[in-house]
Scaffold this motif. Structure first.
Motif, short mmCIF file in Angstrom:
data_model
loop_
_atom_site.label_atom_id
_atom_site.label_comp_id
_atom_site.label_asym_id
_atom_site.label_seq_id
_atom_site.Cartn_x
_atom_site.Cartn_y
_atom_site.Cartn_z
N SER A 1 -1.14 -12.61 51.37
CA SER A 1 -2.48 -12.57 50.80
C SER A 1 -2.48 -13.40 49.52
N GLY A 2 -3.56 -14.17 49.32
CA GLY A 2 -3.63 -14.97 48.11
C GLY A 2 -4.68 -16.05 48.20
N ILE A 3 -4.54 -17.05 47.35
CA ILE A 3 -5.45 -18.19 47.33
C ILE A 3 -4.69 -19.39 47.90
N TYR A 4 -5.34 -20.07 48.84
CA TYR A 4 -4.75 -21.24 49.49
C TYR A 4 -5.61 -22.45 49.17
N ARG A 5 -4.95 -23.59 48.98
CA ARG A 5 -5.61 -24.84 48.61
C ARG A 5 -5.35 -25.87 49.70
N CYS A 6 -6.40 -26.57 50.10
CA CYS A 6 -6.26 -27.66 51.06
C CYS A 6 -5.58 -28.82 50.33
N VAL A 7 -4.46 -29.27 50.86
CA VAL A 7 -3.70 -30.35 50.23
C VAL A 7 -4.49 -31.65 50.22
N GLY A 8 -5.30 -31.86 51.25
CA GLY A 8 -6.03 -33.11 51.38
C GLY A 8 -7.20 -33.28 50.42
#
Length: 78
Positions: free
Chosen positions: A31-38
């Motif tokens: 669980s957490g915050i995910y960031r799109c690398v692109g």
């Protein structure tokens, strides 16, 4: 960019889990915050929830659509 108000609730942590890249439509390992690398788009995901599919948000041509965890939500009691 993830923001926070109270530093008492955030701890800096170094772990290889923050370096792993996750493909679209795969379960979030934590669980957490995910960031799109692109493109930098951020989402909150619960452990096991599928990460967004390809083209779920706008990208420039040629950018990589993979997700990287930037904030881990630790559910263990302290």
């Amino acid at each position: 960019m993830a923001l926070y108000q109270s530093s008492q609730f955030i701890t800096a942590w170094t772990d290889a889990e923050f370096d792993r890249l996750h493909h679209p439509r795969t379960p979030a390992p934590h669980s957490g915050i995910y960031r799109c690398v692109g493109c930098g788009f951020e989402i909150a995901a619960s452990e096991g929830q599928l990460l967004p599919p390809i083209h779920a948000h706008p990208h420039r041509l040629g950018t990589q659509e993979v997700w990287q965890m930037i904030v881990y939500a630790d559910h263990r009691l302290k």
